[in-house]
Design a protein around this motif. Structure first.
Motif, PDB file in Angstrom:
ATOM      1  N   GLY A   1      -6.928  -4.346   3.000  1.00 55.52           N
ATOM      2  CA  GLY A   1      -6.474  -4.942   4.460  1.00 55.52           C
ATOM      3  C   GLY A   1      -7.878  -3.573   5.018  1.00 55.52           C
ATOM      4  N   ALA A   2      -8.755  -2.923   4.215  1.00 55.20           N
ATOM      5  CA  ALA A   2      -9.550  -2.141   4.925  1.00 55.20           C
ATOM      6  C   ALA A   2     -10.684  -3.051   4.398  1.00 55.20           C
ATOM      7  CB  ALA A   2      -9.400  -0.711   3.364  1.00 55.20           C
TER       8      ALA A   2
ATOM      9  N   SER B   1      -2.366  -8.663  -4.851  1.00 56.48           N
ATOM     10  CA  SER B   1      -1.589  -7.351  -4.977  1.00 56.48           C
ATOM     11  C   SER B   1      -0.168  -8.733  -4.072  1.00 56.48           C
ATOM     12  CB  SER B   1      -2.313  -6.955  -2.928  1.00 56.48           C
ATOM     13  OG  SER B   1      -3.638  -5.808  -4.163  1.00 56.48           O
TER      14      SER B   1
ATOM     15  N   LEU C   1      -5.746  -9.475  -2.235  1.00 53.93           N
ATOM     16  CA  LEU C   1      -5.124  -9.548  -1.012  1.00 53.93           C
ATOM     17  C   LEU C   1      -4.011 -10.822  -2.028  1.00 53.93           C
ATOM     18  CD1 LEU C   1      -2.710  -8.802   1.096  1.00 53.93           C
ATOM     19  CD2 LEU C   1      -4.221 -10.592   2.207  1.00 53.93           C
TER      20      LEU C   1
ATOM     21  N   SER D   1       3.616   0.919  -6.474  1.00 55.19           N
ATOM     22  CA  SER D   1       2.526   1.162  -5.416  1.00 55.19           C
ATOM     23  C   SER D   1       1.482   0.325  -5.979  1.00 55.19           C
ATOM     24  CB  SER D   1       2.309   2.788  -6.889  1.00 55.19           C
ATOM     25  OG  SER D   1       1.973   2.700  -7.711  1.00 55.19           O
TER      26      SER D   1
ATOM     27  N   SER E   1     -11.527  -4.595   7.558  1.00 58.29           N
ATOM     28  CA  SER E   1     -11.563  -4.213   8.581  1.00 58.29           C
ATOM     29  C   SER E   1     -12.936  -3.275   8.739  1.00 58.29           C
ATOM     30  CB  SER E   1     -10.173  -2.329   8.865  1.00 58.29           C
ATOM     31  OG  SER E   1      -9.406  -3.151   9.205  1.00 58.29           O
TER      32      SER E   1
ATOM     33  N   THR F   1       1.026  -2.747  -3.399  1.00 57.44           N
ATOM     34  CA  THR F   1       0.840  -1.472  -1.827  1.00 57.44           C
ATOM     35  C   THR F   1      -0.444  -1.048  -2.203  1.00 57.44           C
ATOM     36  OG1 THR F   1       3.244  -0.480  -2.435  1.00 57.44           O
ATOM     37  CG2 THR F   1       2.216  -0.211  -0.626  1.00 57.44           C
ATOM     38  N   ALA F   2      -0.900  -0.754  -2.739  1.00 57.23           N
ATOM     39  CA  ALA F   2      -2.379  -0.109  -2.497  1.00 57.23           C
ATOM     40  C   ALA F   2      -3.193  -0.845  -2.271  1.00 57.23           C
ATOM     41  CB  ALA F   2      -2.921   0.849  -4.012  1.00 57.23           C
TER      42      ALA F   2
ATOM     43  N   ILE G   1      -2.413  -4.122  -1.078  1.00 54.55           N
ATOM     44  CA  ILE G   1      -2.602  -4.490  -0.269  1.00 54.55           C
ATOM     45  C   ILE G   1      -3.195  -3.677   1.188  1.00 54.55           C
ATOM     46  CG2 ILE G   1      -0.833  -5.422   1.715  1.00 54.55           C
ATOM     47  CD1 ILE G   1       0.762  -5.150  -0.097  1.00 54.55           C
ATOM     48  N   TYR G   2      -2.927  -2.368   0.987  1.00 52.23           N
ATOM     49  CA  TYR G   2      -3.915  -1.201   1.628  1.00 52.23           C
ATOM     50  C   TYR G   2      -5.345  -1.341   2.020  1.00 52.23           C
ATOM     51  CZ  TYR G   2       0.616   0.620   3.584  1.00 52.23           C
ATOM     52  OH  TYR G   2       1.446   1.417   4.401  1.00 52.23           O
ATOM     53  N   ILE G   3      -5.939  -1.408   0.231  1.00 54.13           N
ATOM     54  CA  ILE G   3      -7.153  -1.843  -0.247  1.00 54.13           C
ATOM     55  C   ILE G   3      -7.808  -2.981   0.791  1.00 54.13           C
ATOM     56  CG2 ILE G   3      -9.007  -2.493  -1.756  1.00 54.13           C
ATOM     57  CD1 ILE G   3      -7.224  -0.173  -3.291  1.00 54.13           C
TER      58      ILE G   3
ATOM     59  N   SER H   1     -11.987  -9.571  -0.426  1.00 58.10           N
ATOM     60  CA  SER H   1     -10.467  -8.799   1.140  1.00 58.10           C
ATOM     61  C   SER H   1      -9.190 -10.234   0.571  1.00 58.10           C
ATOM     62  CB  SER H   1     -10.453  -9.107   2.075  1.00 58.10           C
ATOM     63  OG  SER H   1      -9.250  -8.468   3.001  1.00 58.10           O
TER      64      SER H   1
END
Length: 173
Positions: free
Chosen positions: A29-30, A160, A157, A19, A33, A22-23, A25-27, A153
């Protein structure tokens, strides 16, 4: 018994969970973005009727070059497998994978650092030295913020993607 740790303090166990990976990787990406949104926001403001700078200043290709360098550096850095960096078994008859991976990693970080330095340079030369006010200065600040967020980022990444956990299996023939 010698330890192979870099620091004296052990790594927290929660960093080894799926988890957390995964968190992260999402961070990442955010953050990427938000960086892209910031750059597009500045470019949109540049061409809008609200841009009342005198003389009128617009973002052009020079403003996008640092962002392109940072994005290319991010792609280079995150396409390298971390296990290739620690392959210290360099033999003169071998292919020197660790040395090549470290060189490519350095080039990726150099591209990102060049993008950030280019963003600062563009901001100073194009927006700060001519003494533009803040609505126009935002185009230069947005460039620096976007490149900084791409760099952050990339680091998130990288960390992560290269976490080791109990759910990762390395299959080799």
């Amino acid at each position: 018994m010698p330890s192979h740790q870099l620091f004296r303090f052990p790594k927290p166990q929660w960093l080894n969970s799926a988890s957390a990976r995964t968190a992260g990787i999402y961070i990442a990406g955010a953050l990427f973005s938000i960086a892209l949104f910031t750059l597009i926001d500045a470019a949109t403001y540049s061409r809008s009727s609200l841009n009342g700078s005198d003389p009128e200043v617009h973002m052009n290709f020079v403003d996008w070059v640092p962002g392109i360098c940072s994005a290319v550096g991010m792609l280079i850095i995150n396409s390298i497998d971390k296990s290739r960096l620690s392959a210290d078994t360099f033999s003169y008859s071998g292919d020197g994978v660790a040395w090549k991976a470290r060189l490519v990693l350095f080039l990726g970080f150099a591209a990102m650092a060049g993008g950030l330095a280019g963003g600062v340079t563009v901001m100073v030369l194009k927006y700060v030295l001519p003494d533009y006010g803040f609505p126009t200065l935002w185009m230069g600040v947005a460039n620096v913020v976007a490149n900084s967020l791409v760099m952050l980022s990339s680091v998130v990444l990288w960390v992560s993607q290269n976490m080791e956990d109990d759910y990762t299996y390395n299959l080799a023939l």
